[in-house]
Design a protein around this motif. Structure first.
Motif, PDB file in Angstrom:
ATOM      1  N   CYS A 185     117.655   1.657  46.465  1.00  0.00           N
ATOM      2  CA  CYS A 185     116.396   0.974  46.484  1.00  0.00           C
ATOM      3  C   CYS A 185     115.816   0.005  45.045  1.00  0.00           C
ATOM      4  O   CYS A 185     115.523   0.271  44.218  1.00  0.00           O
ATOM      5  N   PRO A 186     116.456  -1.246  45.464  1.00  0.00           N
ATOM      6  CA  PRO A 186     116.284  -2.212  44.420  1.00  0.00           C
ATOM      7  C   PRO A 186     114.901  -2.670  43.689  1.00  0.00           C
ATOM      8  O   PRO A 186     114.402  -2.452  44.577  1.00  0.00           O
ATOM      9  N   ASN A 187     115.386  -2.398  42.429  1.00  0.00           N
ATOM     10  CA  ASN A 187     114.504  -3.048  41.375  1.00  0.00           C
ATOM     11  C   ASN A 187     113.201  -1.772  41.426  1.00  0.00           C
ATOM     12  O   ASN A 187     112.336  -1.634  40.661  1.00  0.00           O
ATOM     13  N   ASP A 188     113.850  -0.903  42.069  1.00  0.00           N
ATOM     14  CA  ASP A 188     112.820   0.706  41.298  1.00  0.00           C
ATOM     15  C   ASP A 188     112.704   1.157  40.535  1.00  0.00           C
ATOM     16  O   ASP A 188     114.115   1.342  39.314  1.00  0.00           O
ATOM     17  N   PRO A 189     112.279   2.147  40.050  1.00  0.00           N
ATOM     18  CA  PRO A 189     112.350   2.872  38.994  1.00  0.00           C
ATOM     19  C   PRO A 189     113.720   3.911  38.930  1.00  0.00           C
ATOM     20  O   PRO A 189     114.090   4.121  39.896  1.00  0.00           O
ATOM     21  N   THR A 190     114.166   4.103  38.021  1.00  0.00           N
ATOM     22  CA  THR A 190     115.180   4.759  38.110  1.00  0.00           C
ATOM     23  C   THR A 190     115.405   5.917  38.918  1.00  0.00           C
ATOM     24  O   THR A 190     116.747   7.002  39.303  1.00  0.00           O
ATOM     25  N   ASN A 191     114.061   7.344  39.048  1.00  0.00           N
ATOM     26  CA  ASN A 191     114.318   8.374  39.431  1.00  0.00           C
ATOM     27  C   ASN A 191     113.541   8.225  41.076  1.00  0.00           C
ATOM     28  O   ASN A 191     113.510   8.947  41.278  1.00  0.00           O
ATOM     29  N   VAL A 192     113.502   6.728  41.334  1.00  0.00           N
ATOM     30  CA  VAL A 192     112.870   6.533  43.201  1.00  0.00           C
ATOM     31  C   VAL A 192     115.158   6.051  43.513  1.00  0.00           C
ATOM     32  O   VAL A 192     115.149   5.120  43.180  1.00  0.00           O
ATOM     33  N   GLN A 193     114.729   6.901  44.184  1.00  0.00           N
ATOM     34  CA  GLN A 193     116.886   6.386  45.253  1.00  0.00           C
ATOM     35  C   GLN A 193     116.823   6.900  46.599  1.00  0.00           C
ATOM     36  O   GLN A 193     115.304   6.876  46.626  1.00  0.00           O
ATOM     37  N   CYS A 194     118.116   6.697  46.358  1.00  0.00           N
ATOM     38  CA  CYS A 194     118.000   6.499  48.583  1.00  0.00           C
ATOM     39  C   CYS A 194     118.388   8.086  49.046  1.00  0.00           C
ATOM     40  O   CYS A 194     119.436   8.296  48.605  1.00  0.00           O
ATOM     41  N   CYS A 195     117.399   8.294  49.638  1.00  0.00           N
ATOM     42  CA  CYS A 195     116.729   9.786  49.709  1.00  0.00           C
ATOM     43  C   CYS A 195     117.321  10.261  51.105  1.00  0.00           C
ATOM     44  O   CYS A 195     117.243   9.732  52.326  1.00  0.00           O
ATOM     45  N   SER A 196     118.790  10.854  51.509  1.00  0.00           N
ATOM     46  CA  SER A 196     119.170  11.570  52.963  1.00  0.00           C
ATOM     47  C   SER A 196     119.371  12.560  52.642  1.00  0.00           C
ATOM     48  O   SER A 196     119.460  12.746  52.161  1.00  0.00           O
ATOM     49  N   LYS A 197     119.489  12.847  54.105  1.00  0.00           N
ATOM     50  CA  LYS A 197     119.803  14.478  54.918  1.00  0.00           C
ATOM     51  C   LYS A 197     120.450  14.487  55.850  1.00  0.00           C
ATOM     52  O   LYS A 197     119.900  14.252  56.687  1.00  0.00           O
ATOM     53  N   THR A 198     120.957  15.641  56.467  1.00  0.00           N
ATOM     54  CA  THR A 198     121.237  16.084  57.693  1.00  0.00           C
ATOM     55  C   THR A 198     120.629  17.295  57.919  1.00  0.00           C
ATOM     56  O   THR A 198     120.299  17.721  57.339  1.00  0.00           O
ATOM     57  N   CYS A 199     120.536  17.968  59.005  1.00  0.00           N
ATOM     58  CA  CYS A 199     119.495  18.867  59.243  1.00  0.00           C
ATOM     59  C   CYS A 199     119.773  18.627  60.721  1.00  0.00           C
ATOM     60  O   CYS A 199     120.474  18.507  61.381  1.00  0.00           O
ATOM     61  N   SER A 200     119.888  20.834  61.644  1.00  0.00           N
ATOM     62  CA  SER A 200     119.632  21.191  62.246  1.00  0.00           C
ATOM     63  C   SER A 200     121.203  21.084  62.765  1.00  0.00           C
ATOM     64  O   SER A 200     122.470  20.579  61.889  1.00  0.00           O
ATOM     65  N   THR A 201     121.379  20.408  64.075  1.00  0.00           N
ATOM     66  CA  THR A 201     122.656  20.751  64.832  1.00  0.00           C
ATOM     67  C   THR A 201     123.180  18.968  65.323  1.00  0.00           C
ATOM     68  O   THR A 201     122.785  18.866  65.954  1.00  0.00           O
ATOM     69  N   ASN A 202     124.250  18.798  64.191  1.00  0.00           N
ATOM     70  CA  ASN A 202     124.401  17.825  64.354  1.00  0.00           C
ATOM     71  C   ASN A 202     123.557  16.252  63.990  1.00  0.00           C
ATOM     72  O   ASN A 202     123.799  15.254  64.805  1.00  0.00           O
ATOM     73  N   GLY A 203     122.477  16.384  63.590  1.00  0.00           N
ATOM     74  CA  GLY A 203     121.235  15.524  63.240  1.00  0.00           C
ATOM     75  C   GLY A 203     121.218  15.400  61.748  1.00  0.00           C
ATOM     76  O   GLY A 203     122.144  15.700  60.675  1.00  0.00           O
ATOM     77  N   VAL A 204     120.611  14.033  61.534  1.00  0.00           N
ATOM     78  CA  VAL A 204     120.101  13.611  60.763  1.00  0.00           C
ATOM     79  C   VAL A 204     119.022  12.860  60.785  1.00  0.00           C
ATOM     80  O   VAL A 204     118.472  12.642  61.366  1.00  0.00           O
ATOM     81  N   CYS A 205     118.473  12.804  59.012  1.00  0.00           N
ATOM     82  CA  CYS A 205     116.858  12.182  58.760  1.00  0.00           C
ATOM     83  C   CYS A 205     116.827  10.503  59.088  1.00  0.00           C
ATOM     84  O   CYS A 205     117.509  10.295  58.559  1.00  0.00           O
ATOM     85  N   ARG A 206     115.946  10.880  59.631  1.00  0.00           N
ATOM     86  CA  ARG A 206     115.656   9.112  59.921  1.00  0.00           C
ATOM     87  C   ARG A 206     114.308   8.614  60.435  1.00  0.00           C
ATOM     88  O   ARG A 206     113.706   9.598  61.023  1.00  0.00           O
ATOM     89  N   PHE A 207     114.152   7.647  60.390  1.00  0.00           N
ATOM     90  CA  PHE A 207     112.742   7.551  60.155  1.00  0.00           C
ATOM     91  C   PHE A 207     112.857   7.503  62.285  1.00  0.00           C
ATOM     92  O   PHE A 207     114.196   6.383  63.053  1.00  0.00           O
ATOM     93  N   THR A 208     111.742   7.342  62.622  1.00  0.00           N
ATOM     94  CA  THR A 208     111.451   7.871  64.391  1.00  0.00           C
ATOM     95  C   THR A 208     111.929   6.324  64.486  1.00  0.00           C
ATOM     96  O   THR A 208     112.535   6.180  66.370  1.00  0.00           O
ATOM     97  N   SER A 209     111.172   5.188  64.988  1.00  0.00           N
ATOM     98  CA  SER A 209     111.419   3.850  65.315  1.00  0.00           C
ATOM     99  C   SER A 209     112.495   3.572  65.404  1.00  0.00           C
ATOM    100  O   SER A 209     113.583   2.813  66.160  1.00  0.00           O
ATOM    101  N   SER A 210     113.811   4.425  64.247  1.00  0.00           N
ATOM    102  CA  SER A 210     115.495   3.971  64.803  1.00  0.00           C
ATOM    103  C   SER A 210     115.977   5.302  65.062  1.00  0.00           C
ATOM    104  O   SER A 210     117.709   5.212  65.419  1.00  0.00           O
ATOM    105  N   CYS A 211     115.605   6.128  65.675  1.00  0.00           N
ATOM    106  CA  CYS A 211     115.899   7.299  66.807  1.00  0.00           C
ATOM    107  C   CYS A 211     116.737   6.592  67.970  1.00  0.00           C
ATOM    108  O   CYS A 211     115.818   6.754  69.077  1.00  0.00           O
ATOM    109  N   ALA A 212     117.337   6.714  68.121  1.00  0.00           N
ATOM    110  CA  ALA A 212     117.986   6.538  69.664  1.00  0.00           C
ATOM    111  C   ALA A 212     117.901   7.574  71.004  1.00  0.00           C
ATOM    112  O   ALA A 212     116.826   6.577  71.902  1.00  0.00           O
TER     113      ALA A 212
END
Length: 266
Positions: free
Chosen positions: A53-80
């Motif tokens: 997350c370029p140029n953000d404060p050090t406590n703002v970082q890229c947050c990712s997470k796996t979820c449910s069964t074989n799922g991954v958190c992502r924005f709905t617009s990119s969920c194929a």
């Protein structure tokens, strides 16, 4: 060609140092994520990765997470697959658990639910107006074309072909109820079935934006929520209909009927 002044060059330089907004999308070595504070990310069960997350404060970082069964958190617009679950990912409401198409899970309906819906809808062998004038046939199938030409069975329908049509129609409502309710909400077969009956009657758009679904997802007691919220859905065309009042009462009864079979999450 217009020349840039020193002031405009300085403004561009500072613009390049501006912070990306929290809740913006990011990618950590190919894994989709969202820019969040590390505290918000960890409280939502995510993993923070610095440097994405370029140029953000050090406590703002890229947050990712796996979820449910074989799922991954992502924005709905990119969920194929378009198959998403709410309530499982930190960050904005559009950052959801995206499941592969093959992982879609739609709970089955029990016999009590099917019988309830049939009784509520009544059997109509040929297309005819319902109580508010909409053309229906079978067990509550709303005609999509003139003369219900989309129905793959000849008229008059038999109770057998009407049953098959109903089972096909209900799939849409099973899917939207399963999709809109968080995986953290446990529902037995009667509770899930009562909600599908409600959705079949009022539509997925209405159920998805309802206070009932919001309260369930907030962790309130399901039986209490159903008893308080379902009876409110007794109007059509702006008028209270006795038939809808009775139907909602039966759905509350079905919802509150004990069952040891947990179908959601499946």
């Amino acid at each position: 060609m217009q020349k840039l002044t020193f002031a405009s060059l300085l403004a561009l330089a500072f613009a390049g140092l501006s912070h990306a907004a929290i809740n913006d999308p990011c990618s950590a070595n190919g894994t989709p994520g969202v820019c969040l504070t590390t505290t918000v990310c960890s409280s939502g069960g995510g993993t923070s990765r610095a440097g994405f997350c370029p140029n953000d404060p050090t406590n703002v970082q890229c947050c990712s997470k796996t979820c449910s069964t074989n799922g991954v958190c992502r924005f709905t617009s990119s969920c194929a697959s378009g198959n998403t679950l709410t309530g499982l990912c930190p960050g904005p409401s559009t950052f959801r658990c995206c499941l592969p198409s093959s992982s879609a899970c739609v709970p089955a309906l029990n016999t009590a639910t099917i019988d309830h819906i049939k009784s509520s809808e009544g059997f109509v062998p040929r297309p005819a107006p319902d109580p508010i004038g909409l053309p229906t046939v079978g067990y509550g199938h709303l005609c999509q074309t003139t003369g219900c030409a989309e129905v793959p069975y000849s008229f008059p329908l038999t109770t057998s072909t009407a049953h098959s049509l109903l089972i096909s129609d209900l799939r849409t409502y099973q899917t939207c109820i399963a999709r809109d309710i968080n995986d953290s909400v446990r529902l037995n077969s009667n509770q899930f079935g009562a909600l599908v009956s409600w959705a079949f009657n009022v539509g997925c758009t209405n159920t998805g934006s309802s206070t009932l679904i919001r309260r369930l997802n907030a962790g309130e007691a399901p039986n209490t929520v159903a008893a308080e919220e379902l009876p409110k859905w007794n109007r059509a065309g702006g008028q209270v209909l006795p038939g809808l009042t009775a139907r909602r009462a039966r759905e509350v009864t079905l919802f509150r009927t004990a069952s040891s079979t947990i179908v959601h999450p499946c």
